[in-house]
Design a protein around this motif. Structure first.
Motif, PDB file in Angstrom:
ATOM      1  N   LEU A  39     -22.131 -15.839   6.058  1.00 24.71           N
ATOM      2  CA  LEU A  39     -22.991 -14.968   5.257  1.00 24.71           C
ATOM      3  C   LEU A  39     -23.858 -14.051   6.105  1.00 24.71           C
ATOM      4  O   LEU A  39     -24.175 -12.931   5.683  1.00 24.71           O
ATOM      5  CB  LEU A  39     -23.873 -15.821   4.339  1.00 24.71           C
ATOM      6  N   THR A  42     -21.330 -11.239   6.699  1.00 28.08           N
ATOM      7  CA  THR A  42     -20.876 -10.489   5.526  1.00 28.08           C
ATOM      8  C   THR A  42     -22.020  -9.806   4.784  1.00 28.08           C
ATOM      9  O   THR A  42     -21.839  -8.739   4.181  1.00 28.08           O
ATOM     10  CB  THR A  42     -20.134 -11.408   4.539  1.00 28.08           C
ATOM     11  N   HIS A  43     -23.220 -10.418   4.822  1.00 31.03           N
ATOM     12  CA  HIS A  43     -24.340  -9.855   4.081  1.00 31.03           C
ATOM     13  C   HIS A  43     -25.472  -9.346   4.975  1.00 31.03           C
ATOM     14  O   HIS A  43     -26.345  -8.619   4.506  1.00 31.03           O
ATOM     15  CB  HIS A  43     -24.908 -10.903   3.107  1.00 31.03           C
ATOM     16  N   ALA A  98     -18.271 -14.430  -0.801  1.00 30.13           N
ATOM     17  CA  ALA A  98     -18.833 -13.788   0.393  1.00 30.13           C
ATOM     18  C   ALA A  98     -18.010 -12.568   0.802  1.00 30.13           C
ATOM     19  O   ALA A  98     -18.552 -11.511   1.127  1.00 30.13           O
ATOM     20  CB  ALA A  98     -18.883 -14.800   1.534  1.00 30.13           C
ATOM     21  N   ASN A  99     -16.710 -12.725   0.764  1.00 34.68           N
ATOM     22  CA  ASN A  99     -15.824 -11.634   1.175  1.00 34.68           C
ATOM     23  C   ASN A  99     -15.898 -10.446   0.227  1.00 34.68           C
ATOM     24  O   ASN A  99     -15.848  -9.282   0.657  1.00 34.68           O
ATOM     25  CB  ASN A  99     -14.392 -12.156   1.262  1.00 34.68           C
ATOM     26  N   GLN A 100     -16.021 -10.724  -1.065  1.00 34.39           N
ATOM     27  CA  GLN A 100     -16.010  -9.669  -2.082  1.00 34.39           C
ATOM     28  C   GLN A 100     -17.419  -9.212  -2.486  1.00 34.39           C
ATOM     29  O   GLN A 100     -17.556  -8.365  -3.357  1.00 34.39           O
ATOM     30  CB  GLN A 100     -15.269 -10.160  -3.324  1.00 34.39           C
ATOM     31  N   HIS A 101     -18.426  -9.771  -1.852  1.00 34.01           N
ATOM     32  CA  HIS A 101     -19.829  -9.413  -2.127  1.00 34.01           C
ATOM     33  C   HIS A 101     -20.183  -9.595  -3.605  1.00 34.01           C
ATOM     34  O   HIS A 101     -20.781  -8.728  -4.236  1.00 34.01           O
ATOM     35  CB  HIS A 101     -20.116  -7.980  -1.676  1.00 34.01           C
ATOM     36  N   TRP A 102     -19.809 -10.756  -4.130  1.00 32.22           N
ATOM     37  CA  TRP A 102     -20.202 -11.081  -5.498  1.00 32.22           C
ATOM     38  C   TRP A 102     -21.718 -11.304  -5.550  1.00 32.22           C
ATOM     39  O   TRP A 102     -22.370 -11.464  -4.503  1.00 32.22           O
ATOM     40  CB  TRP A 102     -19.467 -12.335  -5.966  1.00 32.22           C
ATOM     41  N   ALA A 104     -25.480 -12.817  -5.706  1.00 29.80           N
ATOM     42  CA  ALA A 104     -26.022 -13.932  -4.923  1.00 29.80           C
ATOM     43  C   ALA A 104     -25.951 -15.257  -5.671  1.00 29.80           C
ATOM     44  O   ALA A 104     -25.750 -16.316  -5.057  1.00 29.80           O
ATOM     45  CB  ALA A 104     -27.461 -13.629  -4.514  1.00 29.80           C
TER      46      ALA A 104
END
Length: 406
Positions: A39, A42-43, A98-102, A104
């Motif tokens: 994370l 990715t974030h 995490a990969n697709q930024h769904w 929180a």
């Protein structure tokens, strides 16, 4: 010369379930740090990464004993198999989120459900106990498992971070999830060594945490776990302050090495002293060896002090699990072992926080004062509980389960 470790693996099925359990427990070390590594990349927000990881770790610490209690009542396969499926699917969802930024909330929700993961160290110790109950080989088996735990914590965390850094952010979590699925499946398929379900046998109608010896050992090991985590956090801070941050991994590895070596040696011995006294000596050494850490002002001195401070960790765990086996009814064994491992995990979380606060406010070296305080509390707890931990009182202790459950 007789090799006690070779002897325990002569029993039918032991090699298979021990190997599978080693693979299945790697995610215990890989997942928390793997979530942070994933994370944070990715974030780009460390607070979010830490919060999601903490959600998983803390929920697992409190859910795990309840899952193990069901395991004791219904059997390992009946409970651990569906819980593993829930955990694997939840970890997979977390990776995709995490990969697709769904949003929180999907990260936190996935981490919360993933915490259903069964406590593999408790399950495998229950199998060893079923094979070697009331026999000296059980101490050797517990020593082997403690050594395996040490290797898992050293190799698992490094593997998870290394994969995420070298390949892609989710790599550590992907491998961790695959290992959980494959290792747990291989472990649970070995039904011949699975302990029988013992529904409310031998007065085990309550919870293992209602037994006084379990309370004493769990409370003491919260503070032993705190010394473990404090050493790691403070070592990172000190090596960074000394301008040698790359030395942190080496020093932490030396810490685990000290524990691993003495744990293997203790497991090969047939010590005659009562287990409660062995635990007092081991925790006493843990407490005493925190003091030299306060004076470690160079990397070589730090490495030596850390090595010495780690030597009694495995012996402490070995004797603690041995006492749990003596004081807890068979129908509560998995839950009893899980409470102890939960205590260690809680202690590591609290120790990390306390050491970080000390380092931020008073400087890197002062983080070790947390180790000194935690070691002292653990020792006082064990000394005060010597009478209740005496294994001669085993039958009386087992009867407490009924009284406390009513």
């Amino acid at each position: 010369m007789r090799n006690p470790y070779a002897e325990i693996f002569r029993a039918s099925g032991t090699k298979g379930f021990a190997a599978a359990a080693f693979i299945a427990r790697l995610p215990i070390a890989m997942a928390p740090i793997g979530i942070v590594a994933m994370l944070s990349q990715t974030h780009g927000e460390y607070w979010l990464a830490g919060a999601v990881s903490a959600t998983y770790a803390l929920v697992n610490a409190f859910v795990s004993p309840q899952v193990s209690r069901l395991v004791d009542r219904r059997g390992q396969t009946a409970i651990a198999a569906p819980m593993t499926v829930v955990s694997v699917l939840s970890f997979s969802t977390l990776i995709i989120a995490a990969n697709q930024h769904w949003p929180a909330w999907t990260l936190f929700g996935s981490a919360l459900l993933a915490a259903a993961m069964p406590n593999i160290p408790a399950l495998v110790r229950a199998r060893w106990t079923e094979i070697f109950r009331d026999r000296p080989e059980l101490n050797t088996a517990f020593a082997f498992e403690s050594a395996a735990d040490e290797l898992v914590y050293v190799a698992g965390a490094s593997l998870s971070v290394g994969l995420s850094a070298a390949l892609f952010p989710e790599a550590g979590m992907v491998v961790s999830t695959v290992l959980l699925a494959l290792g747990s499946t291989a472990f649970l398929l070995q039904r011949s060594s699975e302990p029988p379900a013992r529904l409310a046998e031998h007065g085990a109608a309550g919870s293992a945490i209602g037994l006084r010896p379990v309370q004493i050992i769990t409370f003491a090991l919260i503070f032993v776990g705190a010394t473990f985590a404090t050493t790691e956090v403070t070592t990172v801070a000190i090596t960074k302050a000394l301008g040698q941050p790359e030395a942190a991994s080496l020093v932490i590895g030396v810490y685990a090495l000290g524990s691993f070596v003495l744990g293997v040696v203790v497991g090969a011995l047939s010590l005659k002293a009562p287990l409660q006294r062995q635990l007092a000596v081991a925790v006493g050494v843990v407490a005493l060896t925190t003091l030299p850490l306060l004076f470690a002002d160079t990397v070589p001195v730090l490495a030596l002090a850390v090595f010495v401070s780690g030597v009694a960790i495995s012996p402490t765990f070995i004797t603690a699990f041995g006492l749990i086996e003596r004081h807890v009814p068979p129908a509560m064994l998995t839950e009893g072992v899980t409470w102890v491992t939960t205590g260690i995990g809680i202690g590591m979380a609290l120790g990390s926080f306390a050491a970080g606060w000390m380092v931020d406010n008073f400087g890197p070296q002062n983080g070790f004062f947390v180790s000194v305080a935690a070691g002292a509390i653990a020792l006082v707890t064990v000394l005060a509980g010597q009478r209740r931990l005496a294994t001669d009182d085993c039958d009386a202790d087992r009867g407490e389960a009924v009284i406390l459950a009513e």
